[in-house]
Scaffold this active site. Sequence first.
Site, mmCIF file in Angstrom:
data_model
loop_
_atom_site.group_PDB
_atom_site.id
_atom_site.type_symbol
_atom_site.label_atom_id
_atom_site.label_comp_id
_atom_site.label_asym_id
_atom_site.label_seq_id
_atom_site.Cartn_x
_atom_site.Cartn_y
_atom_site.Cartn_z
ATOM 1 N N GLU A 49 0.876 -1.166 0.000
ATOM 2 C CA GLU A 49 0.000 0.000 0.000
ATOM 3 C C GLU A 49 0.914 1.217 0.000
ATOM 4 O OE1 GLU A 49 -3.276 1.397 3.023
ATOM 5 O OE2 GLU A 49 -3.460 -0.754 2.657
ATOM 6 N N ASP A 60 -5.869 10.187 8.580
ATOM 7 C CA ASP A 60 -4.617 9.683 9.145
ATOM 8 C C ASP A 60 -4.242 10.384 10.438
ATOM 9 O OD1 ASP A 60 -3.757 7.735 7.140
ATOM 10 O OD2 ASP A 60 -3.797 9.452 5.787
#
Length: 263
Positions: A49, A60
């Site tokens: 990823e 995030d």
Amino acid sequence: MTRIDAKFAELAAAGRKAFVAYVMAGDPDYETSLEIVKGLPGAGVDVIELGLPFTDPMADGPTIQLAGQRALDGGMTLQKTLDLATEFRKTDTTTPIVLMGYYNPIYSRGVARFLEDAKAAGIDGLIVVDLPPEEDSELCIPAQEAGLNFIRLATPTTDDRRLPKVLQNTSGFVYYVSITGITGAAEAEAADVAPEVARIKSAANLPVIVGFGVNTPEKAKAIAGVADGTVVGSAIVKQIGEGKSPAEVLAFVKTLADGAHSA
């Protein structure tokens, strides 16, 4: 069949769980990042990823936010991220790469041009956090038509009414976010994850990979044991942020991969 589809078919045939590793492209710099990415398959990573640096990574936590900022400060761009994937493909034509990020850089480049360039660079799938199913015509459907998997996130708040909408154009695998909140904010618990994975699998004939809150080999084993595999991001990115060498980072990744594969 994409590389992602082929990888999960291969894992299923072998009765193995998948280990997916997230790293931010260009963190802490292009050359070091490329060295780490090139080493991931040898450390046991089944799917890479690759984070696309962005100034406003809303999903995030601080660890990955800082990684994105380091990459941007070092001059990392969407083009350089694709260049990194292109370099990786010169020596590895089989390991799937999922590009994970946000829509703004893609929109700025232009969807048609981006998809053509991503395909040429050897990208296999996309996770675009801020594009909900209601916007599938923007990128999801064009991406699938271009031969890229479009991977959707499901979360603890994705109820039975919402789930079919989330799954309708998803391909490759479903990424189940094990916690409510941002990356690296809490630890995933297998007892909580197991019924959610079963619920998703009953609604979609796709592998379910669990991420957010997986940070040790033991946790990777426990979570992979109740899913088709697991993703680790913040724990790996933290090692990079602490200035560990590529060899040290990859040794840590191997312990996580071994944990997931032992499930």
